[in-house]
Design an enzyme around this catalytic site. Structure first.
Site, PDB file in Angstrom:
ATOM      1  N   GLU A 139     -45.230 -28.873 -31.420  1.00 19.29           N
ATOM      2  CA  GLU A 139     -44.177 -28.908 -30.390  1.00 19.29           C
ATOM      3  C   GLU A 139     -44.793 -29.244 -29.043  1.00 19.29           C
ATOM      4  O   GLU A 139     -45.964 -28.944 -28.811  1.00 19.29           O
ATOM      5  CB  GLU A 139     -43.548 -27.508 -30.233  1.00 19.29           C
ATOM      6  CG  GLU A 139     -42.642 -27.093 -31.344  1.00 19.29           C
ATOM      7  CD  GLU A 139     -42.080 -25.698 -31.145  1.00 19.29           C
ATOM      8  OE1 GLU A 139     -42.586 -24.939 -30.274  1.00 19.29           O
ATOM      9  OE2 GLU A 139     -41.142 -25.355 -31.862  1.00 19.29           O
ATOM     10  N   GLU A 160     -33.947 -16.051 -30.692  1.00 19.66           N
ATOM     11  CA  GLU A 160     -34.942 -16.126 -29.605  1.00 19.66           C
ATOM     12  C   GLU A 160     -34.965 -17.510 -28.998  1.00 19.66           C
ATOM     13  O   GLU A 160     -35.029 -18.513 -29.720  1.00 19.66           O
ATOM     14  CB  GLU A 160     -36.354 -15.887 -30.156  1.00 19.66           C
ATOM     15  CG  GLU A 160     -36.661 -14.487 -30.567  1.00 19.66           C
ATOM     16  CD  GLU A 160     -38.131 -14.369 -31.012  1.00 19.66           C
ATOM     17  OE1 GLU A 160     -38.445 -13.349 -31.621  1.00 19.66           O
ATOM     18  OE2 GLU A 160     -38.947 -15.290 -30.768  1.00 19.66           O
ATOM     19  N   GLU A 178     -36.957 -18.805 -32.715  1.00 17.93           N
ATOM     20  CA  GLU A 178     -36.951 -18.125 -34.006  1.00 17.93           C
ATOM     21  C   GLU A 178     -35.687 -17.298 -34.104  1.00 17.93           C
ATOM     22  O   GLU A 178     -35.085 -16.960 -33.088  1.00 17.93           O
ATOM     23  CB  GLU A 178     -38.141 -17.139 -34.098  1.00 17.93           C
ATOM     24  CG  GLU A 178     -39.484 -17.797 -34.221  1.00 17.93           C
ATOM     25  CD  GLU A 178     -40.642 -16.810 -34.214  1.00 17.93           C
ATOM     26  OE1 GLU A 178     -40.427 -15.622 -34.500  1.00 17.93           O
ATOM     27  OE2 GLU A 178     -41.759 -17.243 -33.909  1.00 17.93           O
ATOM     28  N   ARG A 208     -33.142  -8.795 -38.292  1.00 21.83           N
ATOM     29  CA  ARG A 208     -33.225  -7.327 -38.389  1.00 21.83           C
ATOM     30  C   ARG A 208     -32.690  -6.717 -37.103  1.00 21.83           C
ATOM     31  O   ARG A 208     -32.495  -7.423 -36.117  1.00 21.83           O
ATOM     32  CB  ARG A 208     -34.697  -6.919 -38.547  1.00 21.83           C
ATOM     33  CG  ARG A 208     -35.518  -7.446 -37.381  1.00 21.83           C
ATOM     34  CD  ARG A 208     -36.927  -6.903 -37.305  1.00 21.83           C
ATOM     35  NE  ARG A 208     -37.551  -7.256 -36.043  1.00 21.83           N
ATOM     36  CZ  ARG A 208     -38.166  -8.389 -35.753  1.00 21.83           C
ATOM     37  NH1 ARG A 208     -38.259  -9.344 -36.669  1.00 21.83           N
ATOM     38  NH2 ARG A 208     -38.679  -8.598 -34.563  1.00 21.83           N
ATOM     39  N   ARG A 238     -41.807   0.435 -23.642  1.00 18.19           N
ATOM     40  CA  ARG A 238     -42.370   0.991 -24.881  1.00 18.19           C
ATOM     41  C   ARG A 238     -43.573   1.860 -24.532  1.00 18.19           C
ATOM     42  O   ARG A 238     -44.500   1.396 -23.854  1.00 18.19           O
ATOM     43  CB  ARG A 238     -42.814  -0.129 -25.811  1.00 18.19           C
ATOM     44  CG  ARG A 238     -41.686  -1.036 -26.231  1.00 18.19           C
ATOM     45  CD  ARG A 238     -42.166  -2.011 -27.283  1.00 18.19           C
ATOM     46  NE  ARG A 238     -41.133  -2.989 -27.581  1.00 18.19           N
ATOM     47  CZ  ARG A 238     -41.180  -3.820 -28.618  1.00 18.19           C
ATOM     48  NH1 ARG A 238     -42.231  -3.784 -29.439  1.00 18.19           N
ATOM     49  NH2 ARG A 238     -40.220  -4.682 -28.834  1.00 18.19           N
TER      50      ARG A 238
HETATM   51  C1  MV4 Z   1     -44.200 -21.568 -27.530  1.00 15.40           C
HETATM   52  C2  MV4 Z   1     -44.663 -21.408 -26.197  1.00 15.40           C
HETATM   53  C3  MV4 Z   1     -44.680 -22.539 -25.404  1.00 15.40           C
HETATM   54  N1  MV4 Z   1     -44.286 -23.727 -25.897  1.00 15.40           N
HETATM   55  N2  MV4 Z   1     -43.811 -22.779 -27.960  1.00 15.40           N
HETATM   56  C4  MV4 Z   1     -45.307 -17.177 -29.063  1.00 15.40           C
HETATM   57  C5  MV4 Z   1     -44.959 -16.522 -30.358  1.00 15.40           C
HETATM   58  C6  MV4 Z   1     -43.925 -17.348 -30.999  1.00 15.40           C
HETATM   59  N3  MV4 Z   1     -42.746 -16.571 -31.251  1.00 15.40           N
HETATM   60  C7  MV4 Z   1     -43.633 -18.467 -30.078  1.00 15.40           C
HETATM   61  N4  MV4 Z   1     -44.528 -18.347 -28.952  1.00 15.40           N
HETATM   62  C8  MV4 Z   1     -44.579 -19.308 -27.989  1.00 15.40           C
HETATM   63  N5  MV4 Z   1     -44.156 -20.533 -28.376  1.00 15.40           N
HETATM   64  C9  MV4 Z   1     -43.865 -23.827 -27.153  1.00 15.40           C
HETATM   65  N6  MV4 Z   1     -43.485 -25.014 -27.611  1.00 15.40           N
HETATM   66  C10 MV4 Z   1     -45.086 -20.153 -25.789  1.00 15.40           C
HETATM   67  C11 MV4 Z   1     -45.067 -19.095 -26.681  1.00 15.40           C
HETATM   68  C12 MV4 Z   1     -45.573 -17.851 -26.175  1.00 15.40           C
HETATM   69  C13 MV4 Z   1     -44.763 -16.760 -26.016  1.00 15.40           C
HETATM   70  C14 MV4 Z   1     -43.415 -16.784 -26.384  1.00 15.40           C
HETATM   71  C15 MV4 Z   1     -42.610 -15.695 -26.206  1.00 15.40           C
HETATM   72  C16 MV4 Z   1     -43.154 -14.542 -25.673  1.00 15.40           C
HETATM   73  C17 MV4 Z   1     -44.487 -14.477 -25.322  1.00 15.40           C
HETATM   74  C18 MV4 Z   1     -45.303 -15.567 -25.497  1.00 15.40           C
HETATM   75  C19 MV4 Z   1     -46.638 -15.485 -25.131  1.00 15.40           C
HETATM   76  C20 MV4 Z   1     -47.431 -16.572 -25.296  1.00 15.40           C
HETATM   77  C21 MV4 Z   1     -46.896 -17.748 -25.822  1.00 15.40           C
END
Ligand code: MV4
Length: 447
Positions: free
Chosen positions: A200, A275, A288, A292, A338
């Site tokens: 991505e 999300e 995502e 749950r 938390r």
């Molecule tokens: C990303 C992003 C930036 N750009 N995707 C982290 C876990 C997973 N659920 C997706 N994540 C991320 N995906 C793109 N294309 C940054 C994150 C990310 C993040 C996302 C949500 C909450 C905290 C985070 C911490 C670091 C990176």
């Protein structure tokens, strides 16, 4: 309605579910490991069945033992809480085979959403905005590099089976791409036995904003507003709040409606969370779907007035949603911190041990979800979250002041905790100004 429910979990969420059942007049069965014989959930339920040794794989993850306990106790449904078996599609299938209702979505949906690249494609086809990237899975590093060049750097390398940051790398440029790709893929093979990857465009300094949805068996879907969960440490959320103050009313409406459409597109049932990443320009992208009830559900309960766990039980029993979208009015501001038994001074190392003294504050708009009590011994086998402090007030500034007051009064003697660290976060001028992104903790406190 169900007459008896088995709770396949422990800790504060098991207690939370037992209370909801009791208020609804439903009998409860707790399951517990040998390490949890004195746990609060074991004591509070109408019945409690020991399902094995302390290690999760021998107890809270042991599907056969949990189903045996369900059948022996004549419970008609299982509430899985979060973690453990809550997103295990095989377990949901086994429940079905045993004629036990699983309080959650179908096995097929859990599986579909568990595969992150498949979930993303499903949502893209349903018209939900997704981060630009590969449409097909990638396996070969060289082919992946060609795809990365098309997307443009920096790119995010992600594992299809990933989540929680596992199997995820940022490649800033072409030179470092191959190395990072191979490392992320190896991590995915080791953790999930799956070498399926996708790419991505990397979104810099995003916010993590998620929408709570609830759906019944008749195709009715509502959303209950969003939560800003940007304050995380190594993909572990620390503070969640609702609403997300970065959204305009128009964006909030759009995000809520997008989440409802997404849930409808997959025929979702029960509680779920969509999300999104919210970028600096205010654009948002599907990340995502969590199938749950989540740790941070109480902030939504505070602003919406809807009891999400009771609603989960109702819809699983075949009742229609108790509220329509028009009847959902979000009010005020809620924040959750938390509280973990861990040592922030030493890399947040978990600190199990006995709680010698516990003082839980209270007051108007204060809720503390915990399974801890005076003299409770925190076992070392499970996660370190020992309480959730949730506050609700008329606006964000008042909610922050309330949280600071509660954290200042809260006493947990014995194990080290992150209470003072949480207080420091809430005291930061940038936090108070609402300048929060997923980089907040590393930027303000270092790695
Ligand atoms: C990303 C992003 C930036 N750009 N995707 C982290 C876990 C997973 N659920 C997706 N994540 C991320 N995906 C793109 N294309 C940054 C994150 C990310 C993040 C996302 C949500 C909450 C905290 C985070 C911490 C670091 C990176």
């Amino acid at each position: 309605m169900f007459g008896k429910i088995l709770i396949a979990n422990r800790g504060e969420i098991a207690v939370r579910i037992i209370r909801a059942c009791r208020e609804m007049g439903i009998q409860t069965v707790a399951v517990y490991s040998e390490a949890d014989k004195d746990a609060l959930h074991t004591q509070l339920a109408d019945e409690a069945i020991c399902i094995g040794p302390a290690a999760p794989k021998d107890s809270y993850l042991n599907m056969e033992r949990i189903l045996s306990a369900t059948i022996a106790s004549k419970a008609q449904a299982i509430h899985p809480g979060f973690g453990f078996l809550s997103e295990n599609s095989k377990f949901v299938e086994m429940c079905q085979q045993c004629n036990v209702a699983f309080i959650g979505p179908s096995a097929e949906l859990i599986q579909k959403m568990g595969n992150k690249s498949e979930a993303k494609n499903t949502m893209r086809k349903a018209g939900v905005p997704v981060v630009p990237g590969t449409l097909e899975p990638v396996y070969d590093p060289q082919e992946a590099l060609e795809e990365a060049k098309k997307i443009g750097f920096p790119v995010m390398i992600k594992a299809s089976s990933g989540g929680g940051g596992k199997g995820m790398r940022i490649a800033e440029n072409e030179e470092e791409f191959l190395g990072h790709f191979q490392m992320a893929q190896q991590e995915s093979v080791n953790a999930f036995g799956d070498n399926t990857m996708y790419l991505e465009r990397y979104v810099r300094k995003p916010r993590h904003v998620e929408v709570q949805i609830m759906a019944d068996k008749y195709g009715n879907v509502v959303h209950l507003g969003e939560r800003d969960c940007s304050i995380q440490r190594r993909h572990q959320k620390m503070i969640e709040e609702s609403p997300c103050i970065a959204l305009t009313e128009e964006q909030r409406q759009k995000m809520g409606m997008t989440a409802v459409e997404a849930a409808k597109a997959v025929g979702y049932e029960n509680a779920g969370t969509i999300e999104f990443l919210l970028d600096e320009s205010g654009e948002f992208f599907f990340m995502e779907m969590n199938t749950r009830i989540q740790v941070e559900h109480p902030v939504t309960e505070f602003v919406s007035g809807v009891d999400l766990v009771k609603e989960q039980i109702r819809v699983a029993a075949g009742l229609p949603l108790s509220v329509s979208q028009d009847e959902i009015h979000l009010s005020g501001h809620a924040i959750e911190c938390r509280i973990n038994a861990e040592d922030p001074e030493h890399g947040f190392m978990p600190c199990p041990g006995t709680i010698e003294y516990l003082h839980l504050p209270g007051g108007n708009g204060v809720r503390i979800d915990t399974a801890a009590y005076n003299g409770y011994g925190i076992p070392p086998y499970y996660d370190s979250m020992i309480a959730k402090v949730i506050v609700h007030d008329k606006d964000r500034e008042s909610a922050i002041r309330k949280m600071l007051s509660v954290l200042g009064e809260l006493v947990v003697d014995g194990p080290k905790t992150n209470i003072d660290f949480q207080y420091e976060i809430l005291n930061q001028p940038d936090f108070q100004k609402g300048k929060i992104t997923t980089d907040f903790i590393p930027e303000h406190f270092g790695e």
